[in-house]
Scaffold this motif. Structure first.
Motif, mmCIF file in Angstrom:
data_model
loop_
_atom_site.group_PDB
_atom_site.id
_atom_site.type_symbol
_atom_site.label_atom_id
_atom_site.label_comp_id
_atom_site.label_asym_id
_atom_site.label_seq_id
_atom_site.Cartn_x
_atom_site.Cartn_y
_atom_site.Cartn_z
ATOM 1 N N ASN A 110 47.222 40.034 13.806
ATOM 2 C CA ASN A 110 48.120 39.937 14.970
ATOM 3 C C ASN A 110 47.368 39.424 16.203
ATOM 4 O O ASN A 110 47.909 38.638 16.989
ATOM 5 N N LEU A 111 46.139 39.884 16.361
ATOM 6 C CA LEU A 111 45.306 39.433 17.473
ATOM 7 C C LEU A 111 45.068 37.933 17.382
ATOM 8 O O LEU A 111 45.155 37.213 18.386
ATOM 9 N N ASN A 112 44.780 37.443 16.182
ATOM 10 C CA ASN A 112 44.539 36.022 15.982
ATOM 11 C C ASN A 112 45.777 35.196 16.313
ATOM 12 O O ASN A 112 45.682 34.109 16.907
ATOM 13 N N SER A 170 44.133 37.290 37.598
ATOM 14 C CA SER A 170 42.935 36.745 38.240
ATOM 15 C C SER A 170 42.920 37.138 39.711
ATOM 16 O O SER A 170 43.968 37.218 40.360
ATOM 17 N N SER A 171 41.729 37.384 40.236
ATOM 18 C CA SER A 171 41.614 37.773 41.641
ATOM 19 C C SER A 171 41.937 36.589 42.552
ATOM 20 O O SER A 171 41.898 35.427 42.131
ATOM 21 N N THR A 172 42.243 36.915 43.801
ATOM 22 C CA THR A 172 42.516 35.862 44.784
ATOM 23 C C THR A 172 41.282 34.994 44.991
ATOM 24 O O THR A 172 41.391 33.784 45.220
ATOM 25 N N GLU A 173 40.082 35.610 44.897
ATOM 26 C CA GLU A 173 38.848 34.837 45.040
ATOM 27 C C GLU A 173 38.707 33.813 43.918
ATOM 28 O O GLU A 173 38.298 32.665 44.154
ATOM 29 N N GLN A 174 39.060 34.212 42.692
ATOM 30 C CA GLN A 174 39.018 33.268 41.575
ATOM 31 C C GLN A 174 40.015 32.132 41.774
ATOM 32 O O GLN A 174 39.719 30.965 41.491
ATOM 33 N N MET A 175 41.213 32.488 42.262
ATOM 34 C CA MET A 175 42.221 31.462 42.523
ATOM 35 C C MET A 175 41.766 30.527 43.640
ATOM 36 O O MET A 175 42.029 29.329 43.606
ATOM 37 N N LEU A 176 41.070 31.076 44.640
ATOM 38 C CA LEU A 176 40.562 30.254 45.743
ATOM 39 C C LEU A 176 39.553 29.231 45.227
ATOM 40 O O LEU A 176 39.582 28.060 45.622
ATOM 41 N N GLU A 212 40.375 35.023 26.653
ATOM 42 C CA GLU A 212 38.970 35.426 26.520
ATOM 43 C C GLU A 212 38.846 36.945 26.385
ATOM 44 O O GLU A 212 38.008 37.440 25.620
ATOM 45 N N ASN A 213 39.684 37.699 27.113
ATOM 46 C CA ASN A 213 39.661 39.161 26.992
ATOM 47 C C ASN A 213 40.116 39.611 25.612
ATOM 48 O O ASN A 213 39.579 40.572 25.049
ATOM 49 N N LEU A 214 41.114 38.911 25.060
ATOM 50 C CA LEU A 214 41.599 39.261 23.725
ATOM 51 C C LEU A 214 40.515 39.061 22.668
ATOM 52 O O LEU A 214 40.446 39.805 21.685
ATOM 53 N N LYS A 215 39.663 38.060 22.869
ATOM 54 C CA LYS A 215 38.604 37.788 21.887
ATOM 55 C C LYS A 215 37.633 38.959 21.745
ATOM 56 O O LYS A 215 36.972 39.096 20.722
ATOM 57 N N ASP A 216 37.541 39.783 22.791
ATOM 58 C CA ASP A 216 36.660 40.953 22.723
ATOM 59 C C ASP A 216 37.190 42.016 21.765
ATOM 60 O O ASP A 216 36.507 43.016 21.506
ATOM 61 N N ASN A 217 38.409 41.829 21.266
ATOM 62 C CA ASN A 217 39.000 42.808 20.345
ATOM 63 C C ASN A 217 38.820 42.433 18.878
ATOM 64 O O ASN A 217 39.358 43.102 18.000
ATOM 65 N N TYR A 218 38.071 41.361 18.599
ATOM 66 C CA TYR A 218 37.704 41.066 17.216
ATOM 67 C C TYR A 218 36.589 42.034 16.820
ATOM 68 O O TYR A 218 35.405 41.751 16.987
ATOM 69 N N VAL A 225 48.593 29.892 36.497
ATOM 70 C CA VAL A 225 49.098 30.305 35.175
ATOM 71 C C VAL A 225 48.081 29.964 34.095
ATOM 72 O O VAL A 225 47.780 30.780 33.216
ATOM 73 N N LEU A 226 47.523 28.751 34.156
ATOM 74 C CA LEU A 226 46.534 28.337 33.158
ATOM 75 C C LEU A 226 45.284 29.206 33.215
ATOM 76 O O LEU A 226 44.737 29.599 32.175
ATOM 77 N N LEU A 227 44.829 29.526 34.434
ATOM 78 C CA LEU A 227 43.632 30.364 34.584
ATOM 79 C C LEU A 227 43.878 31.760 34.030
ATOM 80 O O LEU A 227 43.031 32.312 33.308
ATOM 81 N N ASN A 228 45.038 32.341 34.345
ATOM 82 C CA ASN A 228 45.333 33.685 33.851
ATOM 83 C C ASN A 228 45.475 33.714 32.331
ATOM 84 O O ASN A 228 45.019 34.652 31.673
#
Length: 290
Positions: A156-158, A255-261, A52-58, A43-46
Motif C-alpha cells: 500500500n505504501l508503494n 512545508s514551512s513558509t521559509e521553505q516556500m520563500l 520523501e517522508n513516506l519513503k521512511d516507512n519502507y 503543491v509540488l513541493l508539499n
C-alpha cells in the motif's frame, strides 16, 4: 553629455502615456499569474516532501537470537549498514520494547517475565529492494531469529508513493509549465506589440539599441514588480492557510513558509534572469530581418 538620458526618459514618458492601460492590465495579470505559479509550486513541493517522508516507512523488523554482546551487535549492525539497499537502522533492546508494550496495554509485568527479543528496525531503499534485502538477511541466520515483514503495508505504501509521483509529473506538465508559458507570453508581448513603431524608428536612421532601451526598461519593470508583488501576496496567503490548516489537522505537515520563500525566490529569480534574455533574443532575430 547626458543628452541620451533626457531622450531616454522622454521616450519612456511617451510610451507610458500612450500604453498605460495596457501595461496596467499586464501588471495585474502577471501578479495573478505569479500567485498561481507559486501556489502550483507549493503543491509540488508539499507532494515531494510528503513522498520523501513516506519513503521512511519502507521498514522491516529483525528479531535477534539470544542476548548478543555489544561488540557482536556493532559488527552485525555494520554488516547491515553495508548492504546497499539499507538506508538506516534503529536498535531496540527487549527491555525498551517491554516498557513500550506495558505503556500500550496500561499494565506492569514482573521484571523477570520478558519473553521479547532484542530487535532492529531496518529502513530500506524502496519496495523493489525488498526481495534483495530478504536474500541478504537470510545469510545472517546466526544472528537473526525472525524477520517480520508487513507485506500489505509495504504494498500500500508503494502504491501511495507511485500515485504521488504520477500526480507530481502531470501537475508539473499540466499546470506549472503552462503558467510559465503564460508569463513568458505576457512579457514578450510587451515588446513585440511595439515592433511596428520600433521598426519605423530604426528605418529612419535611429540606433536600434537606443530605440529598444525604454521598451525593455518598462517591460522588465512591469515584470519584476509583478513577480515580487505576486510572490509576497502568495506567501502571506500561504502563511495564514498553513496556520489554520495545521490547527485543524495537526497530523498533516505542510512545508514551512521559509521553505516556500526559498522556492518562490529561486523560481522568480530564475524567471527574471532567463525570460528577459530570451525575449531580447527573439526580438533581435526578428529585428534583423526588418
Amino acid at each position: 553629455m547626458f543628452n541620451w538620458v533626457k531622450v531616454f526618459f522622454n521616450e519612456l514618458d511617451e510610451i507610458i502615456d500612450r500604453d498605460f492601460r495596457c501595461y496596467r492590465m499586464n501588471f495585474f495579470t502577471l501578479i495573478s499569474a505569479f500567485i498561481v505559479l507559486n501556489a502550483v509550486g507549493g503543491v509540488l513541493l508539499n507532494l515531494h516532501q510528503n513522498t520523501e517522508n513516506l519513503k521512511d516507512n519502507y521498514k522491516v523488523r529483525i528479531y535477534l537470537k539470544g542476548n548478543p554482546d555489544e561488540k557482536s551487535l556493532n559488527n552485525f549492525e555494520g554488516k547491515l549498514l553495508g548492504m546497499p539497499e539499507v538506508v538506516h537502522l534503529k536498535y531496540e533492546s527487549k527491555e525498551v520494547e517491554l516498557r513500550e508494550l506495558e505503556d500500550d496495554l496500561g499494565i506492569r509485568l514482573p521484571k523477570g517475565n520478558n519473553p521479547l527479543s532484542d530487535s532492529i528496525s531496518l529502513t530500506f531503499d524502496g519496495y523493489d529492494k525488498l526481495e534483495l534485502l530478504r536474500q541478504n538477511l537470510d545469510k545472517e541466520d546466526s544472528f537473526i531469529k525472525e524477520v517480520y515483514v508487513d507485506s500489505d503495508q509495504l504494498e500500500n505504501l508503494n502504491k501511495r508513493i507511485a500515485k504521488n509521483k504520477t500526480v507530481i509529473k502531470y501537475f508539473f506538465m499540466g499546470a506549472f509549465l503552462p503558467i510559465i508559458l503564460i508569463i513568458f507570453g505576457l512579457l514578450h508581448t510587451n515588446i513585440v506589440k511595439h515592433s511596428r513603431d520600433i521598426s519605423a524608428k530604426v528605418y529612419i536612421g535611429e540606433n536600434k539599441k537606443n530605440v529598444l532601451k525604454p521598451y525593455y526598461f518598462i517591460s522588465d519593470a512591469v515584470f519584476i514588480g509583478s513577480a515580487l508583488t505576486g510572490t509576497l501576496i502568495f506567501l502571506n496567503i500561504y502563511e495564514v492557510f498553513r496556520r489554520d490548516f495545521i490547527n485543524y489537522d495537526r497530523d498533516y505537515i505542510l512545508s514551512s513558509t521559509e521553505q516556500m520563500l526559498v522556492l518562490a525566490a529561486v523560481t522568480t529569480f530564475a524567471i527574471i534572469l532567463v525570460f528577459p534574455f530570451i525575449s531580447r533574443k527573439i526580438f533581435r532575430i526578428k529585428g534583423d530581418k526588418q
